[in-house]
Scaffold this motif. Sequence first.
Motif, mmCIF file in Angstrom:
data_model
loop_
_atom_site.group_PDB
_atom_site.id
_atom_site.type_symbol
_atom_site.label_atom_id
_atom_site.label_comp_id
_atom_site.label_asym_id
_atom_site.label_seq_id
_atom_site.Cartn_x
_atom_site.Cartn_y
_atom_site.Cartn_z
ATOM 1 N N ASP A 104 30.712 46.567 42.885
ATOM 2 C CA ASP A 104 30.212 46.317 44.235
ATOM 3 C C ASP A 104 30.717 44.973 44.757
ATOM 4 O OD1 ASP A 104 28.643 44.495 42.839
ATOM 5 O OD2 ASP A 104 26.836 45.703 42.949
ATOM 6 N N ALA A 105 30.316 44.620 45.962
ATOM 7 C CA ALA A 105 30.793 43.391 46.602
ATOM 8 C C ALA A 105 30.283 42.148 45.876
ATOM 9 C CB ALA A 105 30.358 43.371 48.065
ATOM 10 N N LYS A 106 29.147 42.246 45.223
ATOM 11 C CA LYS A 106 28.614 41.098 44.483
ATOM 12 C C LYS A 106 29.566 40.703 43.353
ATOM 13 C CE LYS A 106 24.669 39.700 41.713
ATOM 14 N NZ LYS A 106 23.490 40.146 40.986
ATOM 15 N N VAL A 107 30.092 41.694 42.651
ATOM 16 C CA VAL A 107 31.041 41.435 41.573
ATOM 17 C C VAL A 107 32.344 40.881 42.155
ATOM 18 C CG1 VAL A 107 32.326 42.480 39.666
ATOM 19 C CG2 VAL A 107 30.003 43.225 40.134
ATOM 20 N N GLU A 108 32.736 41.369 43.327
ATOM 21 C CA GLU A 108 33.947 40.872 43.974
ATOM 22 C C GLU A 108 33.840 39.368 44.251
ATOM 23 O OE1 GLU A 108 36.801 41.857 47.811
ATOM 24 O OE2 GLU A 108 34.694 42.429 47.877
ATOM 25 N N ALA A 109 32.670 38.925 44.679
ATOM 26 C CA ALA A 109 32.462 37.497 44.940
ATOM 27 C C ALA A 109 32.595 36.673 43.657
ATOM 28 C CB ALA A 109 31.088 37.283 45.570
ATOM 29 N N GLU A 110 32.237 37.253 42.522
ATOM 30 C CA GLU A 110 32.371 36.558 41.244
ATOM 31 C C GLU A 110 33.822 36.537 40.766
ATOM 32 O OE1 GLU A 110 29.785 38.202 38.259
ATOM 33 O OE2 GLU A 110 28.134 38.400 39.676
ATOM 34 N N PRO A 113 37.300 34.021 42.786
ATOM 35 C CA PRO A 113 37.694 32.668 42.366
ATOM 36 C C PRO A 113 38.456 32.643 41.031
ATOM 37 C CG PRO A 113 35.362 32.731 42.931
ATOM 38 C CD PRO A 113 35.848 34.128 42.940
ATOM 39 N N LEU A 114 38.325 33.708 40.241
ATOM 40 C CA LEU A 114 38.962 33.753 38.928
ATOM 41 C C LEU A 114 40.289 34.513 38.925
ATOM 42 C CD1 LEU A 114 35.749 34.499 36.839
ATOM 43 C CD2 LEU A 114 36.862 32.290 37.191
ATOM 44 N N MET A 115 40.815 34.859 40.091
ATOM 45 C CA MET A 115 42.062 35.628 40.161
ATOM 46 C C MET A 115 43.254 34.906 39.526
ATOM 47 S SD MET A 115 41.470 38.607 41.030
ATOM 48 C CE MET A 115 43.107 39.227 41.290
ATOM 49 N N PRO A 116 43.405 33.581 39.636
ATOM 50 C CA PRO A 116 44.527 32.940 38.923
ATOM 51 C C PRO A 116 44.478 33.175 37.410
ATOM 52 C CG PRO A 116 43.647 31.452 40.558
ATOM 53 C CD PRO A 116 42.718 32.632 40.502
ATOM 54 N N ARG A 117 43.290 33.199 36.852
ATOM 55 C CA ARG A 117 43.141 33.476 35.412
ATOM 56 C C ARG A 117 43.582 34.906 35.094
ATOM 57 N NH1 ARG A 117 37.353 32.645 32.939
ATOM 58 N NH2 ARG A 117 37.795 30.524 33.592
ATOM 59 N N VAL A 118 43.218 35.834 35.967
ATOM 60 C CA VAL A 118 43.600 37.237 35.778
ATOM 61 C C VAL A 118 45.120 37.380 35.840
ATOM 62 C CG1 VAL A 118 43.491 39.543 36.817
ATOM 63 C CG2 VAL A 118 41.417 38.158 36.619
ATOM 64 N N ILE A 153 38.095 40.503 29.466
ATOM 65 C CA ILE A 153 37.901 39.313 28.640
ATOM 66 C C ILE A 153 38.042 38.061 29.498
ATOM 67 C CG2 ILE A 153 38.933 37.933 26.785
ATOM 68 C CD1 ILE A 153 39.550 40.621 25.370
ATOM 69 N N ALA A 154 39.033 38.058 30.389
ATOM 70 C CA ALA A 154 39.272 36.891 31.241
ATOM 71 C C ALA A 154 38.152 36.664 32.249
ATOM 72 C CB ALA A 154 40.600 37.041 31.976
ATOM 73 N N LEU A 155 37.493 37.731 32.680
ATOM 74 C CA LEU A 155 36.467 37.628 33.730
ATOM 75 C C LEU A 155 35.039 37.620 33.207
ATOM 76 C CD1 LEU A 155 37.941 40.065 36.366
ATOM 77 C CD2 LEU A 155 37.986 37.580 36.390
ATOM 78 N N HIS A 156 34.865 37.693 31.916
ATOM 79 C CA HIS A 156 33.507 37.784 31.360
ATOM 80 C C HIS A 156 32.599 36.703 31.949
ATOM 81 C CE1 HIS A 156 30.498 38.986 28.500
ATOM 82 N NE2 HIS A 156 30.273 37.721 28.233
#
Length: 171
Positions: A104-110, A113-118, A153-156
């Motif tokens: 959902d959109a809540k997870v998208e907000a989390e 910010p971590l997309m560079p790590r992904v 693993i990267a987004l945990h």
Amino acid sequence: MAKKPKKAPAEGEGGEGEAPKSKKKLVVIAAAALLAAGGGGGFFVMKKRAAAHAEAEQAAQQPVDTRKTAVFLDVREMVLNLTPELGQDKARFAKLRIALELRDAKVEAEVKPLMPRVEDTLQVYMRELRATDLAGSAGLYRLREELLRRVNIALHPARVEAVLFKDVIIQ
């Protein structure tokens, strides 16, 4: 057989003989009323429970449609060189566009910010692959599963539901 004549009750006995009979009748009537009230109340409670149970079963039988709540997040297009095959000098490249399926959109907000790590995780893993690792549908399936594992693993503690391929070009 002849009936025996009844004895006439004495003056003090007449009231005492009838009083226990009338008390017994009152007790029986009160018990019957109590039983009827308890049975009626139990009937309504059980009927309400049965209706609630039927509603719960009906809701459980309807499939949950994840398409209504799912959010798709695009990952930046990646062009990367693959590890060369043994005895081959020519470099091979892969162009990859993927999307991450989120609950959902809540997870998208989390996750945003971590997309560079992904992206870093994906780049490092993909550079280790050979073109033969990506050959055929089995190769893409294994790639999808491995990317999903590494992204989670990267987004945990956030969780990605699926990795979806938009473009996969190997040159």
